[in-house]
Design a protein around this motif. Sequence first.
Motif, PDB file in Angstrom:
ATOM      1  N   ASP A 192     -13.540  34.386  21.359  1.00 14.98           N
ATOM      2  CA  ASP A 192     -13.797  35.745  21.048  1.00 14.98           C
ATOM      3  C   ASP A 192     -14.266  35.921  19.743  1.00 14.98           C
ATOM      4  O   ASP A 192     -14.830  36.856  18.874  1.00 14.98           O
ATOM      5  N   LYS A 193     -13.632  34.970  18.651  1.00 15.95           N
ATOM      6  CA  LYS A 193     -13.699  35.079  17.350  1.00 15.95           C
ATOM      7  C   LYS A 193     -13.881  33.692  16.627  1.00 15.95           C
ATOM      8  O   LYS A 193     -13.725  32.646  17.325  1.00 15.95           O
ATOM      9  N   VAL A 194     -14.202  33.570  15.448  1.00 14.14           N
ATOM     10  CA  VAL A 194     -14.238  32.317  14.787  1.00 14.14           C
ATOM     11  C   VAL A 194     -12.951  32.046  14.018  1.00 14.14           C
ATOM     12  O   VAL A 194     -12.650  32.649  13.176  1.00 14.14           O
ATOM     13  N   LEU A 195     -12.276  31.087  14.626  1.00 15.48           N
ATOM     14  CA  LEU A 195     -11.062  30.646  13.747  1.00 15.48           C
ATOM     15  C   LEU A 195     -11.217  30.334  12.492  1.00 15.48           C
ATOM     16  O   LEU A 195     -11.978  29.516  12.124  1.00 15.48           O
ATOM     17  N   PHE A 222     -20.482  35.410  11.362  1.00 16.93           N
ATOM     18  CA  PHE A 222     -19.717  34.487  10.284  1.00 16.93           C
ATOM     19  C   PHE A 222     -20.434  33.619   9.575  1.00 16.93           C
ATOM     20  O   PHE A 222     -20.349  33.032   8.620  1.00 16.93           O
ATOM     21  N   LEU A 223     -21.959  33.397  10.020  1.00 16.55           N
ATOM     22  CA  LEU A 223     -23.058  32.744   9.362  1.00 16.55           C
ATOM     23  C   LEU A 223     -22.785  32.671   7.954  1.00 16.55           C
ATOM     24  O   LEU A 223     -23.160  31.687   7.175  1.00 16.55           O
ATOM     25  N   PRO A 224     -23.223  33.862   7.400  1.00 19.57           N
ATOM     26  CA  PRO A 224     -23.291  34.145   5.754  1.00 19.57           C
ATOM     27  C   PRO A 224     -22.135  33.361   5.053  1.00 19.57           C
ATOM     28  O   PRO A 224     -22.248  32.904   4.173  1.00 19.57           O
ATOM     29  N   LYS A 225     -20.842  33.483   5.627  1.00 20.09           N
ATOM     30  CA  LYS A 225     -19.507  32.755   5.050  1.00 20.09           C
ATOM     31  C   LYS A 225     -19.818  31.187   5.162  1.00 20.09           C
ATOM     32  O   LYS A 225     -19.512  30.495   4.488  1.00 20.09           O
ATOM     33  N   PHE A 226     -20.249  30.814   6.555  1.00 20.38           N
ATOM     34  CA  PHE A 226     -20.417  29.447   6.742  1.00 20.38           C
ATOM     35  C   PHE A 226     -21.470  28.760   5.860  1.00 20.38           C
ATOM     36  O   PHE A 226     -21.222  27.841   5.167  1.00 20.38           O
ATOM     37  N   LYS A 227     -22.444  29.453   5.123  1.00 22.31           N
ATOM     38  CA  LYS A 227     -23.424  29.119   4.365  1.00 22.31           C
ATOM     39  C   LYS A 227     -22.860  28.916   2.954  1.00 22.31           C
ATOM     40  O   LYS A 227     -23.353  28.172   1.974  1.00 22.31           O
ATOM     41  N   ASN A 228     -21.636  29.464   2.685  1.00 19.19           N
ATOM     42  CA  ASN A 228     -21.259  29.491   1.436  1.00 19.19           C
ATOM     43  C   ASN A 228     -20.270  28.250   1.279  1.00 19.19           C
ATOM     44  O   ASN A 228     -19.709  27.910   0.115  1.00 19.19           O
ATOM     45  N   LEU A 229     -20.033  27.418   2.584  1.00 19.06           N
ATOM     46  CA  LEU A 229     -19.079  26.350   2.147  1.00 19.06           C
ATOM     47  C   LEU A 229     -19.679  25.342   1.760  1.00 19.06           C
ATOM     48  O   LEU A 229     -20.899  25.172   1.888  1.00 19.06           O
ATOM     49  N   THR A 230     -19.006  24.286   1.217  1.00 20.42           N
ATOM     50  CA  THR A 230     -19.820  23.017   0.793  1.00 20.42           C
ATOM     51  C   THR A 230     -20.079  22.057   1.888  1.00 20.42           C
ATOM     52  O   THR A 230     -19.697  22.511   2.967  1.00 20.42           O
ATOM     53  N   ALA A 231     -20.911  21.079   1.758  1.00 15.27           N
ATOM     54  CA  ALA A 231     -21.309  20.100   2.783  1.00 15.27           C
ATOM     55  C   ALA A 231     -20.043  19.794   3.564  1.00 15.27           C
ATOM     56  O   ALA A 231     -20.032  19.783   5.083  1.00 15.27           O
ATOM     57  N   SER A 232     -18.997  19.135   2.905  1.00 11.55           N
ATOM     58  CA  SER A 232     -17.931  18.669   3.662  1.00 11.55           C
ATOM     59  C   SER A 232     -17.203  19.585   4.435  1.00 11.55           C
ATOM     60  O   SER A 232     -16.507  19.447   5.538  1.00 11.55           O
ATOM     61  N   PHE A 245     -13.561  24.482  21.921  1.00 17.09           N
ATOM     62  CA  PHE A 245     -13.458  26.029  21.782  1.00 17.09           C
ATOM     63  C   PHE A 245     -14.523  26.220  21.287  1.00 17.09           C
ATOM     64  O   PHE A 245     -14.690  26.653  19.841  1.00 17.09           O
ATOM     65  N   CYS A 246     -15.531  27.104  21.626  1.00 17.87           N
ATOM     66  CA  CYS A 246     -16.708  27.501  20.779  1.00 17.87           C
ATOM     67  C   CYS A 246     -16.793  28.931  20.781  1.00 17.87           C
ATOM     68  O   CYS A 246     -16.724  29.676  21.926  1.00 17.87           O
ATOM     69  N   PRO A 247     -16.929  29.362  19.496  1.00 21.56           N
ATOM     70  CA  PRO A 247     -17.200  31.053  19.378  1.00 21.56           C
ATOM     71  C   PRO A 247     -18.300  31.551  20.022  1.00 21.56           C
ATOM     72  O   PRO A 247     -19.447  30.803  20.092  1.00 21.56           O
ATOM     73  N   LEU A 248     -18.348  32.702  20.881  1.00 22.50           N
ATOM     74  CA  LEU A 248     -19.463  33.134  21.270  1.00 22.50           C
ATOM     75  C   LEU A 248     -20.437  33.854  20.097  1.00 22.50           C
ATOM     76  O   LEU A 248     -20.095  33.694  18.972  1.00 22.50           O
ATOM     77  N   ASP A 249     -21.487  34.136  20.539  1.00 22.00           N
ATOM     78  CA  ASP A 249     -22.791  34.117  19.894  1.00 22.00           C
ATOM     79  C   ASP A 249     -22.377  35.479  18.675  1.00 22.00           C
ATOM     80  O   ASP A 249     -22.813  34.941  17.638  1.00 22.00           O
TER      81      ASP A 249
END
Length: 445
Positions: free
Chosen positions: A350-353, A264-274, A254-258
């Motif tokens: 339509d969203k990032v779960l 969401f990418l700014p929040k993704f970058k704040n996550l740890t590697a794991s 299930f891939c989120p649309l662009d």
Amino acid sequence: MQTTTSFLLSLLLLLTLTTTKTTSHNVTKILSKHPDFSTFNHYLTLTHLSQEINQHTTITVLALDNTAMSTLLNQSSPSISTIKNILSVHVLLDYFGAKKLHQIRDGTALAATMYQATGSAPGTAGFVNITDLKGGKVGFGTQDAGEIGSYFVKSVEELPYNISVVQISKALKSDSAAAPTPEPSQLNVTGVMNAHGCKVFADTLLANAEAYNTYQNSLIALNVSEWNAYECSVVYGHILTSNLDNLEGGLTVFCPLDDPMKAFLPKFKNLTASQKVSLLEFFAVPIYQSMSMLKSNNGVMNTLATDGSNKFDFTVQNDGDAVMLETRNNKAKITGTLLDEQPVALYTIDKVLLPKELFKAAPAPAPAPEDAADSPKPSKSKSKSKDKSKKKKDEPDTPSDSPADSPDGDVADEDADSDSAGVRMAGAKFAAVFGLSMYLGSLLL
């Protein structure tokens, strides 16, 4: 008196109908009573066609016995996806019992098949011609074959106007259905995403070697399992089911649309590697799920990120015709199908779960204070001090969408009340029917 009796009889009939459950057909159970069709029955289950057949209220299955299935499977070593397409041609989306087959108006009829309904059939290749022939024979042939290639043998079982299972002499020929499909390991999943509105997610996945390898290894495992299933399972037309265990799996993404993924990418970058690896793996399920299966199999699903107590699961729920994916934090709707070739399916959402293992759920809003008509109003100073203390209490330690330190607890079960209400309602209906029956009996006496 007669009017009253008629009214009560009508009411009794209505209540009886509302308390009677309708039972749908089950093609697997029907065929299980006939050992000569065990191979055909097994592949209906393996390709999940049996579930789709059971969801149709009017259907005809052109069944192949073990000998005909052995011939089909030995012809070209078809992949499981190709077998599904071929067997889909043998499922007619209309009711044709033995009597109807021998009394076709104008001597010929054109029937749509489940293969045609998938949208994969080019032109009219997914239609089957049924023709009454001399000597009481009934012939079958696909539109793309252009000739009669198989004949009616016997009726296996019929539930009039619901399901008809009839045996035909051999598999219907269809070049389009029998065309080779890519093996799972050859599928370029990120390429499909890239070309259909999921480029940001695809690029993010490609940039994360660990998560990408998890996806690729799943596809390679499916390819090996599929090869073993064909090479090892068909022996003299009989199925050795012990070699097919892995084929019950698959991969559904299930891939989120662009647009939502970009946001969401700014929040993704704040996550740890794991955490980044777990989030990307969270959008894939280690089983094949067609859209019809998603609509009929609501409930909790584990993902590639599931690891013991770290559940990383979500709930599939129907909302009218829409299919929703839900976590404790948010919901996403399936907006499109990019690929559906068993054992792999790709859908857009339509969203990032947001999994609860990585993001804290938003706090529930405090209940509004009830207005008391006669209660005295508090003084301004007291009110202000209460507001300040309440604000301090209600303030969360972290934002609702920030990464969580640990998984939240399980969602509480909320179905008990509705279940008990259903039992009470069923009991009330039964009591009403019983009472009316006794009363009408006394009237008729």
